[in-house]
Structure formats: structure tokens, C-alpha cells
Design an enzyme around this catalytic site. Structure first.
Site, PDB file in Angstrom:
ATOM      1  CG  HIS A  38     -22.335 -62.690 -15.511  1.00  0.00           C
ATOM      2  ND1 HIS A  38     -21.814 -61.417 -15.445  1.00  0.00           N
ATOM      3  CD2 HIS A  38     -23.630 -62.581 -15.103  1.00  0.00           C
ATOM      4  CE1 HIS A  38     -22.742 -60.576 -15.008  1.00  0.00           C
ATOM      5  NE2 HIS A  38     -23.847 -61.270 -14.782  1.00  0.00           N
ATOM      6  CG  ASN A  41     -18.238 -60.241 -15.847  1.00  0.00           C
ATOM      7  OD1 ASN A  41     -19.418 -60.398 -15.549  1.00  0.00           O
ATOM      8  ND2 ASN A  41     -17.718 -60.760 -16.949  1.00  0.00           N
ATOM      9  CG  HIS A  92     -32.261 -60.220 -10.268  1.00  0.00           C
ATOM     10  ND1 HIS A  92     -32.416 -59.102 -11.073  1.00  0.00           N
ATOM     11  CD2 HIS A  92     -31.040 -60.732 -10.582  1.00  0.00           C
ATOM     12  CE1 HIS A  92     -31.347 -58.963 -11.837  1.00  0.00           C
ATOM     13  NE2 HIS A  92     -30.499 -59.950 -11.555  1.00  0.00           N
ATOM     14  NE  ARG A 122     -24.142 -60.675 -11.388  1.00  0.00           N
ATOM     15  CZ  ARG A 122     -23.051 -59.911 -11.308  1.00  0.00           C
ATOM     16  NH1 ARG A 122     -22.054 -60.273 -10.508  1.00  0.00           N
ATOM     17  NH2 ARG A 122     -22.960 -58.793 -12.005  1.00  0.00           N
TER      18      ARG A 122
END
Length: 333
Positions: free
Chosen positions: A81, A109, A208, A77
Site C-alpha cells: 500500500h 486503508n 493473499h 500489505r
């Protein structure tokens, strides 16, 4: 019969390409869909300047996952990001100071990103082995790949040679990172902004299959939505009350929460997507067929995911004399 034969050929090609990807091959079979690759990135970039770099990253990642299996999803992640804001430049790692506002306090975040200590541990080790050579951006890219592999997912050849930014974008983190509350059209638009197709978006969403989410982000789904398995909703409500418990965690893939597999897509077919945006991949319409394919053919998902990750890791990298090689990943030199 012709359709069946074509499917068999496709699966055979997937098998061959996955073998190549898991070995981190640089063959063209795993790079044909990458349109944003930078010719200055090279998987062998550190072969002479820091030959032990990849082994160092891999060993620290494996140890981190042994202590906390959730860390694999966290490192993956972090890479996502980072790349989806101003490119794969490690801007997400820059901490706020009295005169600088980074991306970590942006809404997608804050109180959410983790794994910074693992990245700094890797950076500390590499600075002792070969000072000023390996960038934090490359650490993020390799750690994400190694995390997926360690949890049973595919590998892909990571081009290296990124440099680290001296800037970050708080506003970009707030606007460019896809929300878990988006409908299908919103998801497609968010990924299209970064030049990803709807197909690549569905493949990347398979991340996910690992990781956990805070109650705050899925409460409205389990209490208010109708396209959800009632038994699953009740199960999720046990750890996510209507009021309070915002930070309570639940696995995004309740079936195999620490294994990188295709169970995520089967869950969507069974109306067990945790986020509204997850369930939209199946219930939203145009991508439902792809979800079914990934549920039926796990190797097809892993192949598409590896290609999409390879493309993502090439989003607007800094190279050459751009940026810098940070000595500490959380601050500029």
C-alpha cells in the site's frame, strides 16, 4: 514429450533461482524481470553505516510474528500500500495532523492497515544503533521480505538506500490501490498502471495466501455470487451475517492461513476465493491457466512472486538527497 522436457527444465531453473533468492543473493538470475530497479539502490547500502540494521529488522519481525502470526500479512500489505501510491517512500506511514491529510484515512486503508507499531519499534531500535541512517521506506521493504520468509515463503534481495517522503497522497491511495471488488480487466488495468504485467499481477495476488479480511469486503461474494463453492459460502457466512459484523475477520486462505504457500491458487480452482477479485483470477478467463500452474508447481509461484516483489520494491524510490530520513516514521522531521 518436448513440452514435458521444457517444463522439467523450467522447474530446475526455478529451484536454482529460489535457492539464490532465499539467500538474498544479488545475482542476475533473480533480477532479470525487474524493469524499474533504481541503480542507486544496493542490498549492501548499510553494510558500513549500520551493519546490524538487517539483523535488527529481522529479529523484531520474527518476534512480532511469534506474538501475532497475522502481523506478517499486515507488514507485507503496508509495503504494498506504500509502493502502489506514490512509490516506495513510506508515505503510507505518515499520520494525519491538523494541517496534513495522509493516506491512512483513504478508503482502502481506513480501519484496515495495521503493523505501524512494529515499524516504529524497528525504527526506535535503529535510531539508537545508528541515528539518522536507516529510512522508514527501507524498513518497510525489508520487513515485508522478512515476514514472507518467516511464514515459509521465498526471499529476495532487497535493494536499500530509499529515503522517506515528506508528502503523501490521500487521492492516490483512493484511486491507485486495487479494489477487492474489481473484475479481471479492472485488476489488469490497475497493475498495468504501475507497469506490471497480468502475469506479475497474478503472482503478487498470491500474497493473499496469508492474512485476514473484514466481512464488509467479501459479504457480497458469499451471499450473491454463483462461482463459489456452496459449502465454503456457508462456512464464511457463519462469521459474516447479511447485516452487521462488518469488521468480523475471516482468513483469505482458509486452507493454510498462516503459511506462505500456493494453497491460495488451489482454493481459486475449487471456487474458494474470498474476494470477488481473487476468484476473478480463475473464473475471469485469461489468467486461469497461470492459476493452475501455480497450484501444480509451488516453486514456480514462489519464484515469480519473489521477482514481482523485487520489482514492486523498486517503484519510484526517493534516493540521494531526495526526501529525508525520518526520525519517527509517522511524521516528517
Amino acid at each position: 514429450m518436448a513440452a514435458i522436457s521444457q517444463q522439467r527444465v523450467k522447474i530446475c531453473l526455478v529451484l536454482l533461482c529460489l535457492v539464490s533468492a532465499s539467500a538474498y543473493s544479488t545475482s542476475s538470475s533473480t533480477t532479470t524481470s525487474v524493469t524499474l530497479s533504481n541503480s542507486l539502490l544496493n542490498p549492501l547500502f548499510y553494510a558500513i553505516k549500520c551493519p546490524q540494521a538487517l539483523d535488527t529488522i529481522k529479529n523484531i519481525v520474527i518476534n512480532a510474528l511469534a506474538n501475532d502470526p497475522r502481523m506478517g500479512a499486515s507488514l507485507l500489505r503496508l509495503h504494498f500500500h506504500d509502493c502502489f501510491v506514490q512509490g516506495c517512500d513510506a508515505s503510507v506511514l505518515l499520520a494525519d495532523t491538523a494541517t496534513f491529510r495522509g493516506e491512512q484515512s483513504a478508503l482502502p486503508n481506513v480501519n484496515s492497515l495495521r503493523g505501524f507499531e512494529v515499524v516504529e519499534k524497528i525504527k526506535y531500535a535503529l535510531e539508537h544503533e545508528c541515528p539518522g541512517v536507516v529510512s522508514c521506506a527501507d524498513i518497510l521493504a525489508v520487513a515485508a521480505r522478512d515476514s514472507v520468509v518467516a511464514l515459509g515463503g521465498p526471499g529476495w534481495p532487497v535493494g536499500l538506500g530509499r529515503r522517506d517522503s515528506t508528502t503523501a497522497s490521500f487521492s492516490g491511495a483512493n484511486t491507485d490501490l486495487p479494489s477487492p471488488f474489481l473484475n479481471l480487466d479492472g485488476l489488469i488495468a490497475a497493475f498495468q498502471k504501475k507497469l506490471f504485467t497480468a502475469k506479475e499481477m497474478v503472482a503478487l495476488s498470491g500474497a493473499h495466501t496469508i492474512g485476514s479480511a473484514r466481512c464488509l469486503l467479501f459479504r457480497s461474494r458469499i451471499y450473491n455470487e454463483s462461482d463459489i463453492d456452496p459449502t465454503y459460502a456457508i462456512q464464511m457466512r457463519a462469521n459474516c451475517p447479511k447485516v452487521g459484523g462488518d469488521s468480523n475477520l475471516s482468513p483469505i486462505d482458509i486452507t493454510t492461513k498462516h503459511s506462505f504457500d500456493n494453497a491460495y491458487y488451489t482454493n481459486l480452482i475449487n471456487k474458494r476465493g474470498l474476494f470477488h477479485s481473487d476468484q476473478q483470477l480463475f473464473s475471469g478467463g485469461s489468467t486461469a491457466t497461470q492459476v493452475k500452474s501455480y497450484s501444480t508447481f509451488p516453486l514456480l509461484f514462489k519464484f515469480d512472486f519473489a521477482n514481482a516483489m523485487l520489482k514492486m520494491s523498486n517503484l519510484s524510490p526517493l534516493t540521494g538527497t531526495q526526501g529525508q530520513i525520518r526520525k519517527v516514521c509517522s511524521r516528517v522531521n
